[in-house]
Design an enzyme around this catalytic site. Structure first.
Site, PDB file in Angstrom:
ATOM      1  N   ASN A  22      43.192  24.523 -51.072  1.00  0.00           N
ATOM      2  CA  ASN A  22      42.206  23.633 -50.450  1.00  0.00           C
ATOM      3  C   ASN A  22      42.172  22.290 -51.163  1.00  0.00           C
ATOM      4  OD1 ASN A  22      41.060  25.269 -52.529  1.00  0.00           O
ATOM      5  ND2 ASN A  22      38.990  24.850 -51.822  1.00  0.00           N
ATOM      6  N   TYR A  48      32.755  15.015 -47.384  1.00  0.00           N
ATOM      7  CA  TYR A  48      32.980  16.468 -47.354  1.00  0.00           C
ATOM      8  C   TYR A  48      33.764  17.021 -46.156  1.00  0.00           C
ATOM      9  CZ  TYR A  48      29.579  16.906 -51.242  1.00  0.00           C
ATOM     10  OH  TYR A  48      28.920  16.815 -52.431  1.00  0.00           O
ATOM     11  N   CYS A  66      41.373  23.119 -45.694  1.00  0.00           N
ATOM     12  CA  CYS A  66      41.498  24.473 -46.231  1.00  0.00           C
ATOM     13  C   CYS A  66      42.936  24.784 -46.646  1.00  0.00           C
ATOM     14  CB  CYS A  66      41.072  25.498 -45.190  1.00  0.00           C
ATOM     15  SG  CYS A  66      39.327  25.465 -44.765  1.00  0.00           S
ATOM     16  N   ALA A 104      35.502  13.427 -51.070  1.00  0.00           N
ATOM     17  CA  ALA A 104      34.138  12.956 -51.311  1.00  0.00           C
ATOM     18  C   ALA A 104      33.351  12.854 -50.004  1.00  0.00           C
ATOM     19  CB  ALA A 104      34.175  11.596 -52.009  1.00  0.00           C
ATOM     20  N   GLU A 158      44.747  27.398 -45.979  1.00  0.00           N
ATOM     21  CA  GLU A 158      45.591  27.954 -44.911  1.00  0.00           C
ATOM     22  C   GLU A 158      46.228  26.837 -44.090  1.00  0.00           C
ATOM     23  OE1 GLU A 158      42.493  28.714 -45.719  1.00  0.00           O
ATOM     24  OE2 GLU A 158      41.953  30.745 -45.119  1.00  0.00           O
TER      25      GLU A 158
END
Ligand code: THU
Length: 139
Positions: free
Chosen positions: A49, A55, A60, A53, A62
């Site tokens: 991951n 968010y 991720c 900053a 994956e």
């Protein structure tokens, strides 16, 4: 039922997913996720991951693994392993389920490891039943 990979492949896949946690950039959540993908041709491609900053911009493990594999020319995959530091193991988020389903069949196995490398396995069909996919453009 998950389609099978060899014990040797699973051993390599799980240890690469566990090692990939070290590469996580997760200063905000401190929640490390490592992923390792086994291509049909037998290559291992990892991801972790990568947060931001801002968010929601973070990605991720994956999707990093699948994106890296796809741009390297891979389109077919045997299995993915995902490792986290929690117990029981985490399963892929909804966005990752949709992303992975683009390139996988319903029987594609997703191996999930907890911090002690205990494993749960589930198929893509179980993770994302009744999904929308590329075949829907053919109908
Ligand atoms: N995360 C993953 O990498 N994979 C998942 O399937 C679940 C969540 C990451 C995103 C974020 O960096 C952190 O875990 C906490 O949500």
């Amino acid at each position: 039922m998950a389609s099978s990979i060899t014990a040797q492949e699973l051993e390599a896949l799980s240890s690469k997913a566990n090692a990939a946690k070290e590469a996580a950039y997760c200063p905000y959540s401190k929640f490390r996720v490592g992923a390792a993908l086994l291509t049909q041709s037998g290559e291992f491609i990892t991801g972790a991951n990568v947060e931001n900053a801002s968010y929601p911009v973070g990605t991720c493990a994956e999707r990093v693994a699948f994106g890296t594999a796809v741009v390297a020319g891979h389109r077919q995959f045997k299995a993915i392993a995902v490792a986290t530091d929690i117990k029981p193991p985490a399963s892929p988020c909804g966005m990752c389920r949709q992303f992975m389903s683009e390139f996988t069949s319903r029987s594609f196995p997703v191996y999930m490891y907890d911090k002690d490398m205990n494993c749960n396995v589930i198929t893509m069909g179980e993770l994302l039943p009744n999904s929308f996919g590329p075949e829907d453009f053919e109908r």
